[in-house]
Each structure stands twice: as C-alpha cells, then as structure tokens.
Design an enzyme around this catalytic site. Structure first.
Site, short mmCIF file in Angstrom:
data_model
loop_
_atom_site.label_atom_id
_atom_site.label_comp_id
_atom_site.label_asym_id
_atom_site.label_seq_id
_atom_site.Cartn_x
_atom_site.Cartn_y
_atom_site.Cartn_z
N GLU A 106 6.85 -19.83 25.48
CA GLU A 106 8.31 -19.94 25.45
C GLU A 106 8.74 -21.39 25.61
OE1 GLU A 106 12.17 -17.46 27.11
OE2 GLU A 106 10.40 -17.60 28.39
N HIS A 157 -17.41 -7.96 27.35
CA HIS A 157 -17.86 -6.82 26.55
C HIS A 157 -16.88 -6.54 25.41
CE1 HIS A 157 -21.04 -5.82 29.47
NE2 HIS A 157 -20.18 -6.32 30.34
N LYS A 212 18.14 -11.99 20.82
CA LYS A 212 19.18 -11.25 21.55
C LYS A 212 20.40 -11.02 20.67
CE LYS A 212 18.12 -13.24 26.13
NZ LYS A 212 18.66 -14.10 27.21
#
Length: 545
Positions: free
Chosen positions: A351, A382, A510
């Site tokens: 960000e 793994h 937004k």
C-alpha cells in the site's frame, strides 16, 4: 527518463550486479563474511551475508542512498515536515512511541502532550476492563472484545494481538471483524454473550463503509439480545475523530479515543487503534511494544547508513527489484505466533510503495514496490519453497525466528531452527550436477537413469536471503521488528522518489464500490457502467445464474 536511472551510481550498479560471482565463491573468498555482513540493534540481529553483494556492491548501494539525500529525508520525517505532499500532511507515527520529554511539532503545535494524554486515557480504560471494574449492562465483567475496523485499523491490532498471545490477560478473548461479508461478523457473534461483550469500533470518520456496516449490525445484535439503547455506552467504544457521530450512535464521549491526520492507517497500531492490543496484554506490555519501536526509531535516526538495519534491508530490496529483476519478496516466519506478519508487512509495503509516479508527478521508468507474500515455517517448506529453490523467478527471502520458544517442548524448537538455517543454506548454496550425481552413486537406480535424476536434483543456488533473529518474542522485540519494516519501507520510497504515505488506488476502489452499490439498489437494470460491470450488477440483482 527519470534522474534516478540517469545517475552514474545507478548505471554502475547495473554493470556491477551482473558481474558478481556465485555466493558460494563469495563465502570462499572471505572467511569473515558473516561477521562483516551482520548487524545487531534493538534486540534484533540481522545476518545479510547470504546476499548477492560484496564490499563494492554495498558501497554503490550506500552511494545511491546518499545521492537520494536519504539522511535528510529521514530527518524531515522525524521533524514533522510535510513529506506526504499529495495530502499535505506530516508523517509522524514515530511520535506515537516518543517519550514524554520530547517535543515534536505538527501543524504548529507540540503533539507529544496529546499523545501522552491519550495513552493515559487508554491506561485507565484498560485497567478498568482488565480488573473487572468495568461492568456490562447486567453488572457482569467483560469477557470478550470485538474489534471492528478495516485496513490498518484491523490488520495491525489483529496481527500484534496474535503475536503476543502468551501475554494475554486470562479470561479475556478478542475477535476481529473487518470484511463487510456478513458471514464474518455472524460467525464471530454466534457464540458471544451480549452481557459480557465489548465492541471497539475504529474509523477516523465514523463512516467507513465496511466498519460502519459491521458496527450497525453489531448494535442490532446487541439490542436484539435484550439490551436497550441506554446500555450501548457500556458495550461500545470508538477510536475516531468524529465525536458527534459516535455520541449519536450511543457512545459515551468519555470513551471515545482520538485519531490524527498525521498518522496513516497502516502505521496506526501504535495509537489508540491499538486499544484491542492493550485490552488483551495490558498497558505495561503495550508500553513495552511502543518502547521497542522507539528504540528502532532512534537507531534509524541516529545510526550511519552503513550500519543502519532498516537502510541495509531496504537497499538490498532495491538491489534485487531494480538490478536483478525480482518482482516479489517472501517473508518466512519461523514462529507460530508470528504467522500473521507476512500479511501485515504485505499491506505495509504494497500500500505504501505500490506507486508509479514520483513525488513531482513524473512516470517512473523503474520497478517500485514488489509483491510481498509469505507464510509460516516449516509449513512452506512442503509447498512454495520448491519454487524458491528451483523456480525461474528470483525471490529474495527474509527468515525471522526467535532463539527461544515460549513453548519449549522436547526438540521442537531445535528442529524448527535447523530447518530455518538449513533453508537459508540451501537457497544460497544450491546443489551442482556433480554433487547430485555423487549423491546417487550408491542408489539402486539404473546407471542410465542417474544422470537424468541428477539433472532434476540440481539447484543453482545463489538465492538471496536475510535472517532476522531475536532472543525471544516479547512486546519489545515485536515493536522493534515492526518498526524495522516500517522504516525499510520508507527508505525504499525515498530511493524511488515516490510518496509512501498516500493510497489513491485504495480511494478509487472505495469510490467505484459506492457507485456500483447505487446501481445494485436501483429499481432498474444498470446501463451506464462498462459492459462487463453492467452485466455483473444485473446478474447479481437477479440473484441466480
């Protein structure tokens, strides 16, 4: 082209970086490499010897930092200069962990007294909840805290609380809600008792869509459990700048904690946004967290760049992103309590430095913020470690581990440490074809198969990594560790000449989300968006495929 890529040092790094020998050879050439390429500060120890650098590389990197006027930029941040030029704001999260005797000026006033007053207010509130003095509407003490926020108001408190689990007050639990998906809050509330639940709502404006929606739903649930509007003040507190909206909601003005414009969300856990942390671990431990960060602030501000831990880590990241083509950076935590740190550092770095124009609006002609990802050791060994060892992408790695465990059980920690160190060795050293073939010499494989299998077992090595150690994970060492990565992020942005403290991409998301919400709630199909978005909205309005 930008001035950065035209600098003599930049061009020298381009040439030099392609000429370094394999790290195996660098270690063979210099028996003192570990001692010369490690640094200790603030309870942390950084081994950066397993990087594609020699003395000349480091000299060039530090020259690049000096050309970028890094020291002056560090001073400007600590002094409260307006370095967030797009929003005309100071950047003073460091003031949140300052000492009461300091003077730090923002907007013409010393902000330290206000910070100290807020900490004192937090301490009083935390003490009353932890002691059981704070009672719910039926006279019962608080047992559960629900923290409602989004972004930095959510991730920082959650990850730090998770990391400090050994320090939690017995009898208190905390549940974190961020996503506007109703499932998140419904699952959290399912097993809670309204009589003993405290909600902490964090939103600077008291109008952040996700946070307000979740808080209103929490209030509906609370009232639906038999409580009344006048009981809200005993169960809801806020961290916000909008006292009016919070009191209209039903909160007591005495239980509203401030936020300031000079603190960005992803740097806010040190403020009253950290109230859920303090409620869980107590104010003494929260203060220790601040103190660890303050120690790193002092190290960052006062230490020459050649021995400066955040600067070293940042310049290594610049090296790989801009001169070796690395597009991502992996964070590997060898401690279960630190399993959330990769997500926190992901937000912090991406960000902040996911930018494509310089401070003066010039398009960059170089890579900026990498993709930050990672996970918990030894689980990753793994899974995605395979790509680190034998994939075609160069992915620098940070290994983080405490020397002592909070849960010393048998040989668990010895095995954890051996895996951590073994991975760094394997990434650096690799395995040659001759070594692989020699390992197969006594195997039962057919002689004709051995060369083929050996080829598949080759690992080129020369994969860079840092190893960060601490004696034990404590509030103080955690504070220093997080501040280390904050300052590392700042240094990268300073080199790249970008603003690490705004987030216009987040803001656009937004804005468009609100536009789409209007179309979803309309009484007719969407027609004024793009073709794909219109179709998706209308499909959603139908409620089925």
């Amino acid at each position: 082209m930008t001035t950065l890529t035209q600098s003599t040092t930049w061009k020298a790094l381009q040439t030099h970086s392609s000429q370094l020998p394999h790290m195996r050879e660098l270690f063979a050439q210099n028996p003192q490499r570990f001692e010369q390429m490690s640094v200790a500060a603030c309870g942390l120890f950084l081994d950066y010897s397993k990087n594609r650098v020699n003395d000349e590389t480091l000299k060039l990197l530090f020259s690049l930092a000096k050309e970028a006027k890094l020291s002056e930029k560090i001073t400007a941040m600590f002094n409260g200069d307006v370095i967030n030029n797009t929003e005309q704001r100071s950047v003073l999260h460091t003031a949140l962990r300052s000492k009461a005797t300091q003077t730090i000026i923002a907007e013409g006033a010393n902000i330290v007294p206000e910070v100290q007053q807020t900490l004192a207010k937090m301490a009083k509130f935390v003490g009353s909840v932890q002691s059981g003095e704070w009672k719910g509407y039926t006279g019962k003490a608080i047992t559960d805290i629900v923290s409602i926020g989004i972004g930095g108001s959510f991730l920082g408190p959650k990850i730090v609380s998770q990391a400090l689990r050994p320090y939690w007050q017995e009898g208190l639990n905390c549940h974190f809600v961020a996503n506007v998906d109703a499932t998140s809050i419904c699952e959290k509330l399912k097993n809670l008792n309204a009589e003993t639940t405290l909600f902490v709502m964090s939103s600077k404006s008291f109008s952040t869509q996700e946070t307000l929606t979740n808080t209103l739903s929490a209030k509906d649930w609370f009232l639906g459990q038999g409580a009344s509007q006048q009981d809200v003040a005993k169960h809801f507190v806020a961290v916000t700048s909008n006292v009016t909206k919070a009191t209209e909601f039903g909160m007591d003005a005495n239980n509203i904690f401030p936020m300031w414009d000079w603190v960005g969300g992803r740097y806010s856990l040190w403020s009253a946004i950290g109230l859920p942390i303090a409620l869980l671990v107590g104010m003494d431990n929260f203060t220790a967290l601040l103190d660890g960060a303050h120690q790193m602030d002092q190290h960052f501000a006062d230490t020459p760049i050649e021995q400066n831990m955040p600067v070293i880590m940042a310049m290594l990241s610049v090296l790989y992103g801009n001169f070796h083509g690395a597009q991502s950076h992996v964070i590997l935590t060898y401690d279960h309590y630190l399993r959330g740190l990769p997500a926190y550092f992901q937000q912090l770095d991406m960000e902040s430095n996911g930018k494509s124009v310089t401070l003066d609006g010039t398009d960059v002609d170089y890579s900026t913020g990498p993709v930050i990802w990672g996970g918990e050791g030894t689980n990753g060994q793994h899974a995605y470690h395979q790509l680190l060892h034998q994939g075609t992408a160069l992915i620098p790695a940070d290994f983080i581990m405490p020397l002592q465990s909070h849960n010393p059980l048998g040989e668990h920690h010895d095995q954890l440490a051996s895996n951590c160190f073994g991975q760094t060795q394997a990434l650096m050293q690799g395995r040659t074809y001759d070594e692989a073939l020699a390992e197969l010499s006594n195997s039962k494989l057919d002689e004709q198969q051995k060369p083929l299998i050996a080829k598949h077992k080759v690992m080129v090595g020369n994969k860079p990594s840092n190893t960060l150690l601490m004696d034990k994970l404590t509030p103080t060492t955690l504070g220093a560790l997080i501040a280390l990565y904050e300052h590392r992020t700042f240094v990268q942005g300073a080199i790249w000449q970008i603003n690490s403290f705004d987030q216009w991409g987040v803001e656009l998301g937004k804005q468009l989300g609100n536009d789409v919400l209007e179309r979803i709630g309309a009484d007719h199909d969407a027609t004024d968006l793009d073709g794909s978005s219109n179709a998706l909205v209308n499909l959603y309005r139908k409620g089925k495929l």
